[in-house]
Design an enzyme around this catalytic site. Structure first.
Site, short mmCIF file in Angstrom:
data_model
loop_
_atom_site.label_atom_id
_atom_site.label_comp_id
_atom_site.label_asym_id
_atom_site.label_seq_id
_atom_site.Cartn_x
_atom_site.Cartn_y
_atom_site.Cartn_z
N ASP A 107 41.48 43.13 31.66
CA ASP A 107 42.27 43.87 30.48
C ASP A 107 43.83 43.85 31.33
O ASP A 107 43.94 43.17 31.92
CB ASP A 107 41.83 45.07 30.16
N SER A 108 44.64 44.33 30.30
CA SER A 108 46.13 44.21 30.67
C SER A 108 46.41 44.91 31.99
O SER A 108 47.07 44.39 32.74
CB SER A 108 46.74 44.49 29.46
#
Length: 135
Positions: A90-91
């Site tokens: 994810d980020s």
């Protein structure tokens, strides 16, 4: 609005975009497509990115760092073409990967450059570029 007569299909929209396609039904025969519109803003070339290919050892080291940051098994398939998102990042994971790369290669990655990294190869190419400019 759309109308269909035989093998000719014509589509027109109020935005002055029209599309006309002609095909022959039997077998695979020629297909013609006619588009009329004043401009295609979505097709404008915004930037051209020229990328060099990173050294295999750089790609391998990036693969190791990505495996470590994402806690992937040692036998997991991570290659230059591997996308971080496909590997489950994810980020926040991506930020941690970039931080790990900065530490391992003793470089500093600008936020704007970090946002362009989507694959292992992208990261390796950026590292090579930063290491060259540093030398």
């Amino acid at each position: 609005m759309a109308s269909s007569i035989g093998a000719v299909t014509s589509v027109s929209a109020p935005t002055s975009f029209s599309c006309k396609a002609t095909t022959k039904i039997s077998s695979l025969k020629p297909f013609s497509l006619s588009l009329q519109r004043k401009s295609f803003p979505s097709l404008r070339l915004r930037s051209l990115r020229v990328s060099c290919v990173a050294k295999p050892e750089t790609v391998d080291k990036v693969c190791e760092i990505v495996r470590k940051q994402l806690a992937l098994p040692a036998d997991s398939a991570v290659t230059g073409e591997s996308k971080f998102s496909t590997l489950g990042a994810d980020s926040l994971d991506t930020v941690e990967i970039v931080m790990g790369l900065e530490e391992a290669f003793d470089i500093s990655v600008e936020e704007e450059s970090a946002q362009t990294i989507a694959t292992v190869q992208d990261a390796a190419d950026l590292i090579e570029k930063l290491c060259e400019s540093k030398a």
